[in-house]
Design an enzyme around this catalytic site. Structure first.
Site, PDB file in Angstrom:
ATOM      1  N   LYS A 158     -16.640  -6.726   7.577  1.00 32.58           N
ATOM      2  CA  LYS A 158     -15.108  -7.552   7.377  1.00 32.58           C
ATOM      3  C   LYS A 158     -14.504  -7.742   8.635  1.00 32.58           C
ATOM      4  CE  LYS A 158     -13.159  -6.835   2.674  1.00 32.58           C
ATOM      5  NZ  LYS A 158     -11.925  -6.435   2.169  1.00 32.58           N
ATOM      6  N   ARG A 161      -1.931  -6.016  -7.812  1.00 32.29           N
ATOM      7  CA  ARG A 161      -0.594  -6.879  -7.622  1.00 32.29           C
ATOM      8  C   ARG A 161      -0.543  -7.847  -8.791  1.00 32.29           C
ATOM      9  NH1 ARG A 161      -2.929  -8.423  -1.956  1.00 32.29           N
ATOM     10  NH2 ARG A 161      -4.642  -8.301  -3.282  1.00 32.29           N
ATOM     11  N   SER A 196      -2.779  -7.646   3.466  1.00 34.46           N
ATOM     12  CA  SER A 196      -3.003  -7.520   4.766  1.00 34.46           C
ATOM     13  C   SER A 196      -3.458  -8.533   5.629  1.00 34.46           C
ATOM     14  CB  SER A 196      -4.200  -6.257   5.051  1.00 34.46           C
ATOM     15  OG  SER A 196      -3.792  -5.074   4.382  1.00 34.46           O
ATOM     16  N   HIS A 238       0.880  -1.251   0.174  1.00 34.70           N
ATOM     17  CA  HIS A 238      -0.042  -0.014   0.005  1.00 34.70           C
ATOM     18  C   HIS A 238       0.954   1.158  -0.193  1.00 34.70           C
ATOM     19  CE1 HIS A 238      -3.004  -2.675   2.236  1.00 34.70           C
ATOM     20  NE2 HIS A 238      -3.668  -2.393   0.982  1.00 34.70           N
TER      21      HIS A 238
HETATM   22  O1  PNS Z   1      -9.057  -2.804   0.650  1.00 40.91           O
HETATM   23  P1  PNS Z   1     -10.324  -3.557   0.095  1.00 40.91           P
HETATM   24  O2  PNS Z   1     -11.035  -4.142   0.895  1.00 40.91           O
HETATM   25  O3  PNS Z   1     -10.240  -4.156  -1.196  1.00 40.91           O
HETATM   26  O4  PNS Z   1     -11.148  -2.141  -0.331  1.00 40.91           O
HETATM   27  C1  PNS Z   1     -12.444  -2.205  -1.016  1.00 40.91           C
HETATM   28  C2  PNS Z   1     -13.119  -0.863  -0.847  1.00 40.91           C
HETATM   29  C3  PNS Z   1     -13.274  -0.348   0.233  1.00 40.91           C
HETATM   30  C4  PNS Z   1     -12.403   0.051  -1.828  1.00 40.91           C
HETATM   31  C5  PNS Z   1     -14.746  -1.138  -1.752  1.00 40.91           C
HETATM   32  O5  PNS Z   1     -15.254  -1.884  -0.929  1.00 40.91           O
HETATM   33  C6  PNS Z   1     -15.361   0.132  -1.384  1.00 40.91           C
HETATM   34  O6  PNS Z   1     -15.299   1.073  -2.384  1.00 40.91           O
HETATM   35  N1  PNS Z   1     -16.406   0.249  -0.546  1.00 40.91           N
HETATM   36  C7  PNS Z   1     -17.368   1.595  -0.341  1.00 40.91           C
HETATM   37  C8  PNS Z   1     -18.783   1.169  -0.660  1.00 40.91           C
HETATM   38  C9  PNS Z   1     -18.978   1.213  -2.269  1.00 40.91           C
HETATM   39  O7  PNS Z   1     -18.676   2.156  -2.843  1.00 40.91           O
HETATM   40  N2  PNS Z   1     -19.333  -0.103  -2.851  1.00 40.91           N
HETATM   41  C10 PNS Z   1     -19.479  -0.247  -4.077  1.00 40.91           C
HETATM   42  C11 PNS Z   1     -18.105  -0.392  -5.017  1.00 40.91           C
HETATM   43  S1  PNS Z   1     -18.569  -0.984  -6.604  1.00 40.91           S
END
Ligand code: PNS
Length: 169
Positions: free
Chosen positions: A41, A90, A128, A17
């Site tokens: 989560k 990645r 993570s 990150h």
């Molecule tokens: O590190 P992660 O868990 O892969 O991050 C995922 C994240 C937080 C970027 C994604 O779940 C997100 O954007 N959540 C906010 C809710 C949202 O907008 N959901 C629709 C996504 S298309």
């Protein structure tokens, strides 16, 4: 002022990150690391703890801030007056989900562009989830996370980070 949002769970921040943040900080005037609350989560660190770890690890960059966010990412991005969203890729295995998310976000708001950035190849195996598992089982995570994150993990799991054996042993 070119602002970009780098969203994620960051539970916790890894060197992968951090590598993406450093690259974004060179391209944009302002990088907002948006820490998702992600209650479903069951994160190890609270949003406040995760933000503090990002702040501690990026202090030297000067144009990076960390903020917790809830709700739809596109709404958050619009509220930040940001031009784009950054996501790290990645490996090819990340692509399908990231592609789906980027196109869905575009569908929700066509002004939100997603930019994919690749971390240094030595970080392609990092996640993570794995870092937490290794730390929980008493393994050495110092090569995988910034110093402050290593300390926070050791504190969470009530242990000192495992000493690395001297080279050649
Ligand atoms: O590190 P992660 O868990 O892969 O991050 C995922 C994240 C937080 C970027 C994604 O779940 C997100 O954007 N959540 C906010 C809710 C949202 O907008 N959901 C629709 C996504 S298309």
């Amino acid at each position: 002022m070119r602002t970009v949002v780098y969203p994620g769970s960051f539970d916790p921040l890894t060197n992968g990150h951090l590598d993406v943040i450093e690259r974004a900080a060179r391209l944009f005037d302002r990088v907002i690391v948006a820490v998702a609350q992600n209650a479903e989560k069951a994160p190890l660190f609270t949003p406040e703890e995760r933000c503090a770890l990002v702040v501690g690890a990026t202090r030297q960059l000067g144009n990076v801030e960390a903020r917790a966010f809830d709700g739809l990412l596109v709404d958050y991005v619009r509220g930040c007056d940001a031009q784009a969203v950054i996501r790290g890729l990645r490996a090819v295995s990340d692509f399908e989900f990231e592609f789906q998310m980027a196109l869905m976000n575009r569908k929700l708001d066509e002004r939100v562009e997603t930019i994919f950035m690749m971390p240094k190849d030595t970080y392609t195996f990092l996640s993570s989830r794995l870092v937490k598992e290794i730390a929980r089982l008493g393994g050495d995570v110092r090569d995988f996370v910034p110093k402050n994150v290593g300390k926070a993990l050791a504190k969470k799991f009530g242990a000192e980070p495992v000493r690395r054996p001297a080279k050649g042993n």
